[in-house]
Design an enzyme around this catalytic site. Structure first.
Site, PDB file in Angstrom:
ATOM      1  N   LYS A  63       3.231  -3.697  -6.716  1.00 30.48           N
ATOM      2  CA  LYS A  63       1.866  -3.588  -7.259  1.00 30.48           C
ATOM      3  C   LYS A  63       1.996  -2.683  -8.488  1.00 30.48           C
ATOM      4  CE  LYS A  63      -2.704  -3.115  -5.332  1.00 30.48           C
ATOM      5  NZ  LYS A  63      -3.310  -4.264  -5.988  1.00 30.48           N
TER       6      LYS A  63
HETATM    7  N1  PMP Z   1      -2.779 -10.330  -4.579  1.00 31.02           N
HETATM    8  C1  PMP Z   1      -2.977  -9.498  -5.618  1.00 31.02           C
HETATM    9  C2  PMP Z   1      -2.502  -9.899  -6.965  1.00 31.02           C
HETATM   10  C3  PMP Z   1      -3.631  -8.259  -5.410  1.00 31.02           C
HETATM   11  O1  PMP Z   1      -3.831  -7.429  -6.435  1.00 31.02           O
HETATM   12  C4  PMP Z   1      -4.101  -7.931  -4.117  1.00 31.02           C
HETATM   13  C5  PMP Z   1      -4.826  -6.637  -3.889  1.00 31.02           C
HETATM   14  N2  PMP Z   1      -3.937  -5.603  -3.607  1.00 31.02           N
HETATM   15  C6  PMP Z   1      -3.863  -8.833  -3.076  1.00 31.02           C
HETATM   16  C7  PMP Z   1      -3.202 -10.026  -3.339  1.00 31.02           C
HETATM   17  C8  PMP Z   1      -4.297  -8.513  -1.672  1.00 31.02           C
HETATM   18  O2  PMP Z   1      -3.498  -7.486  -1.147  1.00 31.02           O
HETATM   19  P1  PMP Z   1      -4.020  -6.501  -0.001  1.00 31.02           P
HETATM   20  O3  PMP Z   1      -4.519  -7.369   1.090  1.00 31.02           O
HETATM   21  O4  PMP Z   1      -2.822  -5.728   0.368  1.00 31.02           O
HETATM   22  O5  PMP Z   1      -5.094  -5.675  -0.610  1.00 31.02           O
END
Ligand code: PMP
Length: 311
Positions: free
Chosen positions: A160
């Site tokens: 991320k």
């Molecule tokens: N894909 C992307 C590109 C994201 O930014 C997020 C948000 N973090 C997610 C999927 C979903 O991830 P999570 O369930 O861990 O928040």
């Protein structure tokens, strides 16, 4: 959006107005940071708790490993720092944004040099439904984006990483400018990947499909949902699919910490579902949405006994 008046910065809780950064911050110029998005919820039994905090901090550590940066705080220290920041701000329920980045850098070239300073901050704010109240209740309207997810050797999908989010910002702003709530990105071969900040699920004839891990962020909500759906007796496949397969799904929903479980009403001007039910959230999505809301509030204890960290 009410922001917390306190910020955790490099080990200390300080007033937000004192948490300032230098214009020589490497991450500002080159996107060399990593972040998390986490939510805390008011609990049924009282007080607040952070949902899957350890897993989020482990992913932050992995994002920094991908960037080949040394993290100055352990997962345990970051977990403790998060609950302390929520407490300092008086929040039982809030959004939490840890961010770690290459700070003030002597050369400010692309090469930050050996062992650059990595700063870490934790911010809190109150955040409602990410895709709007209409989106979470009636379903969001999506558009396949003209932007695609970069090749897996261009963007590191398991990280991320701040700089990589320019791709998401372009897709999101394009979708909004065209009158939609969110954009869905294809990969370079034309298969679905995910939304600008959410993972994607479709259901057809009772079979649940979600895009495979190779081209997407390994969402923690996605992991929660897969575990939940399997426990409920559903078959869940990690499988590639095309936009026309998606248009013909019975149900579609997005998952994410910010977006939670958001039903999808329409994609590319085609209502999802058939007949009188077209454009309305389907039964599996609706049950998942209400059970997810219960799980994160400690109101469905058969799921994730270790998923909630008390504030
Ligand atoms: N894909 C992307 C590109 C994201 O930014 C997020 C948000 N973090 C997610 C999927 C979903 O991830 P999570 O369930 O861990 O928040």
């Amino acid at each position: 959006m009410a922001r917390g008046s306190k910020i955790w910065l490099n080990g200390k809780i300080v007033p937000a107005e004192e948490a300032r950064i230098s214009l020589f911050t490497h991450a500002l110029h080159y996107g060399t940071g990593a972040f998390e998005g986490i939510r805390a919820y008011k609990q049924k039994k009282g007080g607040g708790a952070v949902f899957r905090l350890v897993e989020h901090m482990e992913r932050l550590h992995e994002s920094l490993k991908i960037l080949n940066l040394t993290v100055p705080f352990s997962v345990e220290q970051l977990v403790k720092a998060t609950t302390e920041t929520c407490k300092a701000n008086g929040f039982d329920e809030c959004y939490i944004r840890p961010i770690a980045y290459i700070g003030d850098n002597p050369s400010l070239g692309v090469n930050p040099g050996a062992n650059p300073i990595v700063d870490v901050a934790i911010l809190n704010w109150e955040w409602g439904s990410y895709l709007g109240d209409k989106g979470i209740h009636e379903g969001a309207r999506l558009k396949i984006s003209s932007f695609i997810r970069p090749h897996v050797n261009s963007a590191m999908t398991k990280g991320k990483i701040t700089g990589q989010y320019v791709n998401s910002v372009l897709a999101k702003r394009e979708a909004i400018a065209m009158g939609y709530d969110e954009g869905l990105l294809l990969d370079a071969e034309g298969y679905l990947t995910e939304g600008s900040g959410e993972n994607l699920f479709m259901i057809k004839n009772g079979v649940v499909k979600t895009t495979p891990l190779n081209s997407i962020l390994n969402g923690i909500t996605r992991q929660t949902v897969i575990e939940y759906l399997k426990h409920q007796g559903h078959e869940v496949q990690g499988a590639r699919f095309t936009r026309d397969e998606l248009w013909c799904a019975d149900e579609i929903f997005l998952t994410g910490t910010a977006a939670e479980i958001t039903p999808v009403q329409e994609i590319d001007n085609r209502l999802i579902g058939k007949g009188a039910k077209a454009g309305k959230p389907g039964p599996i999505t609706l049950k998942l949405k209400s059970d997810y809301a219960a799980i994160v509030r400690g109101d469905l204890p058969e799921y994730g006994k270790n998923w909630l960290t008390a504030i």
